[in-house]
Design a protein around this motif. Structure first.
Motif, PDB file in Angstrom:
ATOM      1  N   VAL A  52       0.914  -0.964  -0.646  1.00 48.50           N
ATOM      2  CA  VAL A  52      -0.405  -0.113  -0.189  1.00 48.50           C
ATOM      3  C   VAL A  52       0.787   1.418  -0.117  1.00 48.50           C
ATOM      4  CG1 VAL A  52      -1.695   0.995   1.016  1.00 48.50           C
ATOM      5  CG2 VAL A  52      -1.847  -1.486   1.094  1.00 48.50           C
ATOM      6  N   ALA A  53       0.951   1.515  -1.360  1.00 51.20           N
ATOM      7  CA  ALA A  53       1.853   2.928  -1.206  1.00 51.20           C
ATOM      8  C   ALA A  53       1.698   3.854  -0.940  1.00 51.20           C
ATOM      9  CB  ALA A  53       2.206   3.577  -2.357  1.00 51.20           C
ATOM     10  N   TRP A  54       0.389   4.354  -0.280  1.00 52.33           N
ATOM     11  CA  TRP A  54      -0.065   5.659   0.868  1.00 52.33           C
ATOM     12  C   TRP A  54       0.345   5.659   2.527  1.00 52.33           C
ATOM     13  CZ3 TRP A  54      -2.986   4.542   4.710  1.00 52.33           C
ATOM     14  CH2 TRP A  54      -4.137   3.289   4.909  1.00 52.33           C
ATOM     15  N   LEU A  55       0.750   4.213   2.638  1.00 56.30           N
ATOM     16  CA  LEU A  55       1.127   3.744   3.757  1.00 56.30           C
ATOM     17  C   LEU A  55       3.221   4.108   4.254  1.00 56.30           C
ATOM     18  CD1 LEU A  55      -0.667   0.168   5.579  1.00 56.30           C
ATOM     19  CD2 LEU A  55      -0.615   2.801   6.156  1.00 56.30           C
ATOM     20  N   GLU A  56       3.472   3.988   2.999  1.00 57.05           N
ATOM     21  CA  GLU A  56       4.651   4.659   3.016  1.00 57.05           C
ATOM     22  C   GLU A  56       5.147   5.963   3.176  1.00 57.05           C
ATOM     23  OE1 GLU A  56       7.182   2.717   3.070  1.00 57.05           O
ATOM     24  OE2 GLU A  56       6.891   0.110   2.629  1.00 57.05           O
ATOM     25  N   VAL A  57       4.234   6.713   1.806  1.00 56.01           N
ATOM     26  CA  VAL A  57       4.180   7.624   2.443  1.00 56.01           C
ATOM     27  C   VAL A  57       3.782   8.400   3.572  1.00 56.01           C
ATOM     28  CG1 VAL A  57       3.380  10.048   1.602  1.00 56.01           C
ATOM     29  CG2 VAL A  57       3.546   8.054   0.229  1.00 56.01           C
ATOM     30  N   ILE A  58       2.715   7.901   3.937  1.00 57.21           N
ATOM     31  CA  ILE A  58       2.796   8.449   5.678  1.00 57.21           C
ATOM     32  C   ILE A  58       4.050   8.302   7.275  1.00 57.21           C
ATOM     33  CG2 ILE A  58       1.195   7.650   7.735  1.00 57.21           C
ATOM     34  CD1 ILE A  58      -1.529   7.555   5.860  1.00 57.21           C
ATOM     35  N   LYS A  59       4.715   6.818   6.576  1.00 56.83           N
ATOM     36  CA  LYS A  59       5.907   7.124   7.483  1.00 56.83           C
ATOM     37  C   LYS A  59       6.266   7.715   7.439  1.00 56.83           C
ATOM     38  CE  LYS A  59       7.971   3.413   5.793  1.00 56.83           C
ATOM     39  NZ  LYS A  59       8.550   1.661   6.444  1.00 56.83           N
ATOM     40  N   ASN A 105      -4.410  -3.015  -5.959  1.00 60.36           N
ATOM     41  CA  ASN A 105      -4.229  -2.493  -6.756  1.00 60.36           C
ATOM     42  C   ASN A 105      -5.326  -2.951  -7.696  1.00 60.36           C
ATOM     43  OD1 ASN A 105      -4.126  -0.504  -8.928  1.00 60.36           O
ATOM     44  ND2 ASN A 105      -2.105  -0.864  -9.505  1.00 60.36           N
TER      45      ASN A 105
END
Length: 263
Positions: free
Chosen positions: A51-58, A166
């Motif tokens: 989940v790409a947005w979890l990486e961004v949030i981190k 996805n």
């Protein structure tokens, strides 16, 4: 001499900095570890997709916390400049006093906005805690209390939490990963990782609350410093008036002495 040095220490800003730094350290460490467990050990290894947005949030949360630490250091420096004898040396002239008041007002507004932002982050930290409580309840009822192979285990699906694979993959190519776990060993491994990540999210939320507390302390300290700098202007004007009065009195006495000697 020692008392004068203690008088130059901004204890209120120092306490606020310690609280903020403690919150930043706790928040960064626990949230980064908890998200790593969720992203790597659960989503990538068990569900086999990312989940790409979890990486961004981190990454974003860690950057925001580091910026918060730098901002706390700046506020501590301003506290030193506006405390005790240092305030008298730095904010002595009218222009310096006005600059100090403007700086204090600016930092007060920025601290208030930062406090609102961290209140939002603290509220956002409640979301994974609620998810942890729900999944933990499922694990105890459906996984831990049932032996392997004795009964049919209910599958666990990520779609219950609004997480999907996805769906933009080209036609003819299978969507990577899976949305549910049915094997007892996979479910137990997932529950173990959730049990490890859940308390970390709780501690991260407590760290965010500490940062909010530190921001409140900073606002109180900056408000007090603003008042002291404002009073410094009045004291400076009073000292200037006294000096002018003493100078006029001295000149008058000199004139009278000179007049009497001439007679």
């Amino acid at each position: 001499m020692g008392c004068e040095r203690l008088g130059n220490v901004p204890f209120a800003s120092l306490i606020a900095t310690m609280i903020t730094f403690t919150g930043v350290g706790v928040f960064c460490g626990t949230l980064y570890r908890a998200l790593t467990l969720i992203i790597t050990n659960i989503l990538q290894e068990l569900f086999q997709f990312n989940v790409a947005w979890l990486e961004v949030i981190k990454i974003v949360f860690v950057i925001v916390a580091v910026i918060m630490g730098v901002f706390a250091i700046i506020l501590l420096g301003f506290g030193y400049l506006s405390t005790g004898a240092t305030r008298k040396n730095v904010y002595s002239g009218a222009k310096c006093i006005m600059g100090g008041r403007v700086s204090a007002a600016f930092f007060l507004i920025m601290t208030y906005l930062m406090n609102l932002a961290w209140l939002g982050i603290t509220g956002a930290c409640v979301v994974p805690i609620v998810g942890y409580a729900m999944i933990n309840s499922y694990c105890y009822e459906k996984v831990y209390n049932k032996a392997v192979g004795t009964v049919t285990v209910e599958c666990f699906s990520l779609t219950r939490f609004g997480i999907y694979r996805n769906s933009t993959t080209a036609i003819g190519i299978g969507v990577p990963g899976r949305e549910q776990l049915c094997a007892h060993t996979d479910l137990r491994l997932m529950c173990d990782k959730v049990a490890e990540a859940g308390p970390l999210f709780c501690v991260a939320c407590a760290g965010a609350a500490l940062i909010v507390l530190g921001m409140i302390h900073f606002m109180i300290a900056i408000g007090a410093n603003y008042t002291r700098i404002k009073i410094s202007k009045e004291l400076t004007e009073y000292r200037d008036a006294v000096d002018m009065e003493e100078l006029d009195l001295h000149n008058s006495r000199g004139y009278l002495d000179k007049d009497s000697s001439s007679r």
